[in-house]
Structures are given as structure tokens and as C-alpha cells.
Design a protein around this motif. Structure first.
Motif, PDB file in Angstrom:
ATOM      1  N   UNK A 211      -1.427  -6.051  90.842  1.00 52.49           N
ATOM      2  CA  UNK A 211      -2.231  -7.108  91.475  1.00 52.49           C
ATOM      3  C   UNK A 211      -1.396  -8.073  92.308  1.00 52.49           C
ATOM      4  N   UNK A 212      -0.082  -7.855  92.300  1.00 53.24           N
ATOM      5  CA  UNK A 212       0.796  -8.709  93.130  1.00 53.24           C
ATOM      6  C   UNK A 212       0.929 -10.129  92.602  1.00 53.24           C
ATOM      7  N   UNK A 213       0.814 -10.288  91.298  1.00 46.05           N
ATOM      8  CA  UNK A 213       1.023 -11.631  90.718  1.00 46.05           C
ATOM      9  C   UNK A 213       2.497 -11.761  90.345  1.00 46.05           C
ATOM     10  N   UNK A 214       3.142 -12.781  90.875  1.00 47.69           N
ATOM     11  CA  UNK A 214       4.564 -13.005  90.574  1.00 47.69           C
ATOM     12  C   UNK A 214       4.671 -13.392  89.104  1.00 47.69           C
ATOM     13  N   UNK A 215       5.642 -12.760  88.411  1.00 59.49           N
ATOM     14  CA  UNK A 215       5.697 -12.981  86.959  1.00 59.49           C
ATOM     15  C   UNK A 215       7.093 -13.394  86.510  1.00 59.49           C
ATOM     16  N   UNK A 216       7.158 -14.466  85.742  1.00 61.68           N
ATOM     17  CA  UNK A 216       8.388 -14.842  85.049  1.00 61.68           C
ATOM     18  C   UNK A 216       8.143 -14.723  83.544  1.00 61.68           C
ATOM     19  N   UNK A 217       9.195 -14.415  82.794  1.00 63.49           N
ATOM     20  CA  UNK A 217       9.056 -14.354  81.337  1.00 63.49           C
ATOM     21  C   UNK A 217      10.098 -15.266  80.704  1.00 63.49           C
ATOM     22  N   UNK A 218       9.649 -16.184  79.897  1.00 65.02           N
ATOM     23  CA  UNK A 218      10.550 -17.029  79.111  1.00 65.02           C
ATOM     24  C   UNK A 218      10.429 -16.548  77.675  1.00 65.02           C
TER      25      UNK A 218
END
Ligand SMILES: NC(=O)c1ccc[n+]([C@@H]2O[C@H](COP(=O)([O-])OP(=O)(O)OC[C@H]3O[C@@H](n4cnc5c(N)ncnc54)[C@H](O)[C@@H]3O)[C@@H](O)[C@H]2O)c1
Ligand SMILES: [Fe+2]
Length: 382
Positions: A57-64
Motif C-alpha cells: 500500500x506504499x505506507x512508510x513504516x518505522x519499527x521501534x
């Protein structure tokens, strides 16, 4: 009658629903999300089903993924920084109460308009906050539907931030995420949820017909499925009932707040790093016995939910409930005494004075708990 009932606007219950997390974010306008979780949840592979759809879906994702159990201030600061650095416009809390509580605060604090040190207590956090989805992977805290976030502020104290601003936009309950929860975590978090239901039903303040209804149904689901979920972790029906039960208990206690068991459990967690559910489990029976003379008719009502055949006076029925609950930890393989988690008699005065700091919780107790009472209760639990 007068009461004001708050809950999460949308509660989605869907097996496998975590695979569509990105879609839920997109539907709500999110373009850049930060998932907040802990190393255990990450290494158990629980995010694996969710990640592909973010790419699609082209959602920018960061993971903490640096959340620690009973999160200290430094973890919240680190997660807020991560949200700011990746310019997240959507926050996801994915894990147990620790991850969800951190995510709630990050959604509130990421804009930089409010500071953590200024929002402790009831109603201090004003918002607005970033859009927020919470995905529980334990069936325990009910944090996905509560107005509360708990922070460990020192080695002796946990503080709560309590505000309707902390209710997420969506709680996503996917029982498949809980199938691999280890037995001892299932047991301890499940007892935590039962304590939420019991304390909400017997609280001195803000109890109302909606919270009562939720607390009773929560207890029915939790008591009816806890042993099975611990013994046969792969039973999806038991897992789903536990997840729903914990959620309903959360809805109850965020409106009708918890009391003495939690007040006495928090110092155990803060000083001895005993998991939250286990700390509650260790103090449950002593505090209920202490409350019995005042709360027996409410306990009897709850007792009949767990054991419909209960007979005798309400005091006798209440005692049978306490006896049943007092035996749970042993049946489920959890430590039963404070001594089993390394607490000795010389620790008790300190624990009792720490507990007195939990005024937010102590005011809800059906029977007043003094410093001396707290010490007696810890001694009884030793
Ligand atoms: N906000 C609230 O309303 C509320 C209520 C009660 C407690 N709390 C807080 O919540 C925290 C406790 O949360 P918790 O009891 O859910 O535990 P937790 O979030 O600390 O997680 C416990 C452990 O279980 C692991 N885990 C979680 N889900 C798993 C899964 N599905 N499979 C395998 N491992 C998994 C985690 O990695 C972690 O090691 C405490 O900080 C407590 O103060 C908050
Ligand atoms: Fe709790």
C-alpha cells in the motif's frame, strides 16, 4: 443515576486481522506509521503477517522495538524520538500492555506540545494526539480500551497518565497473535485481567451498570477459559475468549477504577521486577480477604459467575470465591508467595510505604487501607 462511560470507538475482533493492519491505517488517512513493540514480540515473528501489506500500500513504516516490560521514562523518550525522526503520522502499539502503553504516550507526545513530566495524573493530558491503533498480543491489561498508560518513574514508583486522549481510535483483537504466548505469561496476564474485572465490580468510586455488566461478562469469559488457554495454548477459541474477556475487563476498569490489589502490586513490580500480572496474583487473595467484611455481597455475586452452584450465606459464598482465586496461581504453575519471588520480611515496611503513594488507586478501595494494613497484607502474602 449519573455516569460518564468512555471506551475505544472501534473494537475490531478478527482472527488473522493483523494481516490487514496497513489497510486500517490507510483507511484512516495514514501515510507514515511507526509500530511500537518489544524484542520478544518481534522475535516471536508476530509482525510477520502485518508487514507485507505496508509495502503493497506504499505506507512508510518505522519499527521501534526497544520497549521494556514496565516501561521506564527512557523508553518513552526513545520512542517519541523515533516517531519524530520518521515523521510518523500514525502510531501502532503492537504487543502487551508495555508496548501499548508506550504507544499511547508516543501518540500524545510526538507533536512536542506536551511533556511527559506534565501529564502524570488524571486529566492532565489534553491532546490532540496522533491517530492510534492498538493490537494486544497478551490477554491481560486491556490497555487497548483504557484511558491509562503506566510508566515506571523510579525504582520504587509507577505513575499513571490517565486521560480520554489515550483511548486509541481502533483496538484490533486478533486471537491468532496470542496462540504462542508462553503458559506462564498466559497465566499471569489472565489473572491480571480477572483482577481488573473483580476490582472494577467492587470499586468504591464510579461503578455503574455498564461497567458492572462488562466486569461480570469479562470474569465469565476469563475464568471459563484460563486453564484451557494455559494448558492448550493452541486452542484458538479459548484464546479468543481470553482476549475478549481481557478487553471487556479493560472497558470496565477504565470507567470503574481498580483499587487495593493494584496499589499493593505496583511496588512489587517496581522494586523486584515481578511481571505485573504475577504481582497482582500474589496480592489478590490477601486483599480480597481484607475487603470481605464490606464487599462480601459483591464477591458472592461474582462467585456465582465462576461457580453457579455456590450456596450458603453471602459471606460463605465470598469466602469460596477467595479460596478459588487463592488457589489459581498454584494450579497454573505460578509462584504463590512473595518469598517465591525473592521478597523477605525486611522488605515489607518499604513496600508498604511505597504502596501508600498509590493514592490514585487506594481511594477506590471498598475498605480503607492504612500503612499498617498494607504491611499486614504483605506479611500475609509472604
Ligand atoms: N494501560 C493499562 O490500562 C494497563 C493496565 C494494566 C497494566 N498495565 C501495564 O502493562 C504492562 C504489562 O503488560 P503485559 O502484562 O501485557 O506484559 P508485557 O507487555 O510487559 O509483555 C510481557 C512479555 O510477554 C511477551 N509477549 C507478549 N505477547 C507475546 C506473544 N503473543 N507471544 C510471545 N510473547 C509475547 C513480551 O515480549 C514480554 O516479554 C505493565 O507496564 C503494566 O503496568 C497497563
Ligand atoms: Fe492490571
Amino acid at each position: 443515576m449519573q455516569f460518564d462511560f468512555h471506551s475505544t470507538r472501534s473494537v475490531l475482533v478478527e482472527r488473522g486481522g493483523a494481516a490487514h493492519l496497513a489497510k486500517r491505517i490507510q483507511e484512516r488517512g495514514g501515510k507514515s506509521a511507526l509500530i511500537i513493540t518489544d524484542p520478544g514480540v518481534l522475535s516471536a515473528g508476530l509482525l510477520n503477517q502485518s508487514l507485507p501489506q505496508f509495502k503493497e500500500l506504499g505506507i512508510v513504516l518505522g519499527i521501534f522495538s526497544d520497549v521494556q516490560a514496565d516501561p521506564p521514562i527512557s523508553v518513552i523518550d526513545g520512542a517519541v524520538k523515533a516517531a519524530q525522526e520518521c515523521r510518523a503520522d500514525f502510531i501502532v502499539g503492537f504487543g502487551g500492555g508495555s508496548s501499548m502503553d508506550v504507544a499511547k504516550l508516543v501518540a500524545l507526545l510526538a507533536s512536542g506540545k506536551e511533556r511527559l513530566s506534565e501529564v502524570y495524573g488524571v486529566g492532565m493530558a489534553k491532546g490532540p494526539r496522533l491517530p492510534l491503533i492498538l493490537v494486544p498480543t497478551t490477554a491481560g491489561t486491556g490497555s487497548e480500551v483504557t484511558t491509562i498508560s503506566i510508566v515506571t518513574v523510579s525504582e520504587s514508583e509507577k505513575k499513571g497518565v490517565v486521560s480520554p486522549q489515550l483511548l486509541p481510535d481502533v483496538a484490533l483483537l486478533d486471537a491468532e497473535l496470542t496462540l504462542g504466548l508462553p503458559a506462564h505469561v498466559t497465566a499471569a496476564t489472565g489473572i491480571d485481567a480477572m483482577v481488573h474485572a473483580i476490582e472494577a465490580f467492587t470499586t468504591r468510586r464510579l461503578k455503574n451498570p455498564v461497567s458492572d455488566c462488562l466486569a461480570k461478562e469479562a470474569l465469565r469469559l476469563l475464568a471459563g477459559n484460563l486453564h484451557q488457554a494455559v494448558q492448550v495454548g493452541g486452542d484458538i477459541v479459548a484464546r479468543e475468549n481470553m482476549l475478549l474477556g481481557a478487553c471487556l475487563a479493560g472497558m470496565a476498569f477504565t470507567n470503574a477504577p481498580v483499587a487495593g490489589v493494584h496499589a499493593l502490586a505496583y511496588p512489587i513490580g517496581a522494586r523486584f521486577h515481578v511481571p505485573h500480572g504475577l504481582s497482582n496474583s500474589l496480592m489478590l487473595a490477601p486483599v480480597m480477604r481484607f475487603n470481605l467484611e464490606i464487599a462480601h455481597s459483591m464477591y458472592a455475586e461474582l462467585g456465582k459467575i465462576i461457580k453457579p452452584g455456590l450456596g450458603g450465606s453471602s459471606v460463605e459464598q465470598a469466602k469460596q470465591l477467595v479460596q478459588y482465586l487463592g488457589g489459581l496461581a498454584g494450579e497454573l504453575g505460578l509462584p504463590e508467595r512473595l518469598a517465591d519471588v525473592g521478597i523477605v520480611s525486611t522488605d515489607i515496611d518499604q513496600l508498604a510505604s511505597d504502596a501508600m503513594l498509590q493514592t490514585r488507586l487506594l481511594i477506590n478501595s471498598p475498605r480503607e487501607i492504612t500503612l499498617n494494613d498494607a504491611a499486614v497484607l504483605y506479611r500475609e502474602a509472604l
